[in-house]
Scaffold this active site. Structure first.
Site, PDB file in Angstrom:
ATOM      1  N   ILE A  42       4.709  50.875  -5.027  1.00  0.00           N
ATOM      2  CA  ILE A  42       4.442  52.254  -4.624  1.00  0.00           C
ATOM      3  C   ILE A  42       2.918  52.330  -4.478  1.00  0.00           C
ATOM      4  CG2 ILE A  42       4.518  53.025  -7.054  1.00  0.00           C
ATOM      5  CD1 ILE A  42       5.397  55.798  -6.052  1.00  0.00           C
ATOM      6  N   SER A  43       2.452  52.787  -3.330  1.00  0.00           N
ATOM      7  CA  SER A  43       1.012  52.762  -3.034  1.00  0.00           C
ATOM      8  C   SER A  43       0.215  53.680  -3.953  1.00  0.00           C
ATOM      9  CB  SER A  43       0.775  53.206  -1.585  1.00  0.00           C
ATOM     10  OG  SER A  43       1.256  52.251  -0.690  1.00  0.00           O
TER      11      SER A  43
END
Length: 213
Positions: A63-64
């Site tokens: 997840i960025s």
């Protein structure tokens, strides 16, 4: 699936951090304040969910960083009703941000494990893209083209031509281009054959892969 006032307070703090890093779009900051990011990651990371960090999710993906999500969302200048193609659904957090910005979202994921998980999870917390697709992001989604905006959330070694061709005249494609690190690249479609290119700094993403699994 708990979302408490403590979580809300941490989200407000995160929005303040992003604001301090140059995110000025109030609609994007409001999306960060609203979306329960801790539900998108493994519960063992929950205490860190509202730090500006990337975290591992299923299928060796991440997840960025919240900053990266906010930066991409701000650069795209998503307007209500925009038809947006997202390449790389991942955890669904960027998808949720686009939906908070009132876009009509078509999202493609090529990792089957992630596709199954996220396509079940997002509707449970109230986020419903127009379409979830299990497929190859390099090909885009020609049957739904043209798109106002196309956002790629994985590092691509080159800019796929099908994505350029699926962009409306006046539309924007935002894609991280490169191998080990990527240059965030914005392409504005000026006419049928003319694109204006802007390079917006270095980022680090997981690679965009062609093969399905």
């Amino acid at each position: 699936m708990r979302d408490t006032t403590k979580h809300q307070g941490l989200r407000n703090q995160l929005a303040n951090v992003l604001s301090g890093k140059g995110i000025t779009d109030e609609k994007v900051l409001n999306a960060v304040r609203k979306i329960p990011r801790h539900l998108f990651i493994d519960s063992s990371f929950e205490d860190h969910a509202y730090q500006d960090k990337a975290f591992p999710i299923a299928a060796d993906q991440t997840i960025s960083h919240p900053y990266t999500v906010a930066f991409q969302s701000q650069v795209l200048e998503v307007k209500e009703g925009d038809k947006v193609l997202e390449i790389g659904t991942g955890s669904g957090y960027q998808t949720a941000v686009l939906l908070e910005l009132r876009a009509e979202v078509y999202t493609i994921e090529r990792q089957h494990e992630l596709f199954k998980r996220t396509s079940l999870f997002l509707p449970k917390i109230g986020y419903r893209p127009k379409k979830f697709i299990f497929g190859d992001g390099y090909k885009g989604l020609p049957e739904q083209a043209p798109f106002d905006k196309i956002i790629v959330t994985a590092g691509a070694p080159f800019i796929p031509n099908p994505l350029l061709s699926q962009l409306k005249i006046g539309g924007k494609l935002l894609i991280p281009v490169g191998n080990k690190t990527q240059i965030m690249t914005l392409l504005l479609r000026k006419s049928a054959k003319e694109f204006e290119k802007h390079e917006l700094g270095d980022f680090k993403f997981v690679p965009m892969l062609k093969k399905r699994n």
